[in-house]
Design an enzyme around this catalytic site. Structure first.
Site, mmCIF file in Angstrom:
data_model
loop_
_atom_site.group_PDB
_atom_site.id
_atom_site.type_symbol
_atom_site.label_atom_id
_atom_site.label_comp_id
_atom_site.label_asym_id
_atom_site.label_seq_id
_atom_site.Cartn_x
_atom_site.Cartn_y
_atom_site.Cartn_z
ATOM 1 N N TYR A 124 0.806 -1.221 0.000
ATOM 2 C CA TYR A 124 0.000 0.000 0.000
ATOM 3 C C TYR A 124 0.839 1.271 0.000
ATOM 4 C CZ TYR A 124 -4.310 -2.554 0.760
ATOM 5 O OH TYR A 124 -5.384 -3.366 0.614
ATOM 6 N N LYS A 171 2.885 -14.664 5.055
ATOM 7 C CA LYS A 171 3.111 -15.672 4.008
ATOM 8 C C LYS A 171 4.629 -15.846 3.901
ATOM 9 C CE LYS A 171 1.313 -18.196 0.640
ATOM 10 N NZ LYS A 171 0.267 -19.209 0.730
ATOM 11 N N ASP A 204 -3.372 -17.782 4.157
ATOM 12 C CA ASP A 204 -4.459 -18.544 3.519
ATOM 13 C C ASP A 204 -5.077 -19.521 4.517
ATOM 14 O OD1 ASP A 204 -1.920 -19.620 3.383
ATOM 15 O OD2 ASP A 204 -2.171 -20.558 1.433
ATOM 16 N N ASP A 228 -6.048 -5.683 5.564
ATOM 17 C CA ASP A 228 -7.209 -5.108 4.884
ATOM 18 C C ASP A 228 -8.219 -6.211 4.562
ATOM 19 O OD1 ASP A 228 -8.817 -3.329 3.614
ATOM 20 O OD2 ASP A 228 -7.555 -3.070 1.845
#
Ligand code: NAD
Length: 332
Positions: A124, A171, A204, A228
Site C-alpha cells: 500500500y 506468508k 491462507d 485489509d
C-alpha cells in the site's frame, strides 16, 4: 474535565451517522467540546484540496478525532483523504475489533476477534510503476522497525484489554524476505511480553481457520494488505459493515472511524445504521480514559440491537439513523 475532540462528519452517509454518534456520546455525560472540521469533495472548491491544513492542525492539537467516511472518486479526482490522513499523522496501527451482538443476523454467535493491521507500508506504500506498457509492478517493502512497532501495539493492546493471545499472520513460506522479516520482528517483540501467548499462521490457512474455528483466535497482527482483507472477512463473521468499528492510531494521535464507506446511494435518507461509528466512539472513549462511559455505550448498543424495536433496515428494523441513535442515547 473537558475533552476537545475533532469531529469530521465526512460525506455521503457521514453527516447523519456523525449526528447520531454525537447524540449518544453527549448522553454519557462525558464533557466533550466537539471541534467540527470539514474534509472531502465538498471543500475542494473552497480550499483546493479535500484535506485542508486546518483539519490536520485541529487533529494534531486535540490528539483525538472521530470521522465519518469520505468518498474517494474512482480513477480520476483526488487521492483518498483517508489514506492521506493516515500518512500525514503517521497513524500506523489500524485497530478493528469484531464482536458478535445478539440480534445481528450472522452465521456465528460468539465472535470476539481483534484485527491489528499495519497501516504504513507493504504493497500500500504506492511504490509502483509500469515497466513497459504490458508489465506493471508494485513493490512490497516491509521494515523491521514498522513490524516491531505494530507487534508492540498488538501486544500492549492485549495487555490493556486483558486478552491472552496474539497471532501473527503472514506468508513467510513464500515471501521469505518481506513476510519473513515481519514474522521475525513480531517474534522479537513477543519475547518481551511473555505473559501474552504468541503464535503465527500463514494467511491462507488463517482465512480458512477463521471461517471454521473463529473461537480459536483472539488478536491478530498483520501486514497492511492481509490486514485489509482479513478485517473485512472478520466484519463478515459478525454480520457485516453496519456494526464494524475501527480506529487508526499513532504514537501521538488517534482517529476513530467505522470500517464502512460513505454509501453514497443512501446519503440524506436517514436510513443507514449508525452502530459502526457509535462503536468507534466506544473505542475513542476508552482511548481517552473514559472506560466506564465506553462500557455503558457498548451495553446500550447491545440492548437496543437485542430488543430489535429501534434498529435500522440492515438489522431487520424499520427506524432511521436518527431514531436508532436516540434509542441508544435513551438507554444511557
Ligand atoms: P460502503 O461501505 O460505502 O457501502 C457498501 C454497502 O454497504 C452499501 O451500499 C450499504 O448497502 C452497506 N453499508 C455500508 N455502511 C452501512 C451502514 N452504516 N448501514 C447499513 N448499510 C451499510 O462501500 P463502497 O460503496 O465500496 O464505498 C463508497 C465510498 O466510500 C467509496 O468512495 C470509498 O472509497 C469510500 N470509503 C471510505 C472509507 C473511509 O472513509 N474510511 C472506507 C471505505 C470506503
Amino acid at each position: 474535565m473537558t475533552y476537545k475532540i475533532t469531529m469530521i462528519p465526512g460525506d455521503g452517509i457521514g453527516p447523519e451517522i456523525s449526528e447520531a454518534m454525537r447524540t449518544v456520546v453527549d448522553a454519557t455525560g462525558v464533557d466533550i467540546e466537539w471541534e467540527t472540521q470539514m474534509a472531502g469533495a465538498e471543500v475542494m472548491d473552497e480550499f483546493g484540496t479535500p484535506l485542508p491544513e486546518q483539519v490536520l492542525e485541529s487533529i494534531r492539537r486535540n490528539k483525538v478525532a472521530i470521522k465519518g467516511p469520505i468518498t474517494t472518486p474512482v480513477g480520476t479526482g483526488f487521492r483518498s483523504v483517508n489514506v492521506a490522513l493516515r500518512k500525514e499523522l503517521d497513524l500506523y496501527a489500524c485497530l478493528r475489533p469484531c464482536r458478535s451482538y445478539e440480534g445481528v443476523r450472522s452465521r456465528y454467535e460468539d465472535i470476539d476477534l481483534v484485527v491489528v493491521r499495519e497501516n504504513t507500508e507493504d504493497l500500500y506504500a504506492g511504490i509502483e510503476s509500469m515497466i513497459d506498457e504490458d508489465t506493471g509492478e508494485s513493490i512490497k517493502r516491509i521494515t523491521r522497525a514498522a513490524s516491531r512497532r505494530i507487534a508492540r501495539f498488538a501486544l500492549d493492546y492485549a495487555q490493556e484489554e486483558g486478552r491472552s493471545k496474539v497471532t501473527a499472520v503472514h506468508k513467510a513460506n513464500i515471501m521469505k524476505c518481506s513476510d519473513g522479516l515481519f514474522l521475525e520482528a513480531c517474534g522479537q517483540e513477543a519475547a518481551l511480553s511473555p505473559d501474552i501467548e504468541f503464535e503465527d499462521r500463514i494467511v491462507d490457512n488463517m482465512c480458512m481457520q477463521l471461517v471454521q474455528y473463529p473461537e480459536r483466535y483472539d488478536i491478530m497482527v498483520l501486514p497492511n494488505l492481509y490486514g485489509d482483507i482479513v478485517s473485512d472477512l472478520c466484519a463478515g463473521l459478525i454480520g457485516g459493515l453496519g456494526v464494524a468499528p475501527g480506529a487508526n492510531i499513532g504514537d501521538d494521535v488517534a482517529v476513530f472511524e467505522p470500517t464502512h464507506g460513505s454509501a453514497p446511494g443512501y446519503a440524506g435518507k436517514n436510513k443507514v445504521n449508525p452502530t459502526a461509528l457509535i462503536l468507534s466512539a466506544v473505542l475513542m472513549l476508552k482511548h481517552i480514559g473514559e472506560r466506564e462511559a465506553a462500557e455503558r455505550v457498548d451495553a446500550a448498543v447491545a440492548a437496543v440491537i437485542a430488543e430489535g424495536k429501534n434498529t435500522t433496515y440492515d438489522l431487520g428494523g424499520t427506524v432511521g439513523t436518527r431514531e436508532m441513535g436516540e434509542a441508544i442515547a435513551a438507554r444511557l
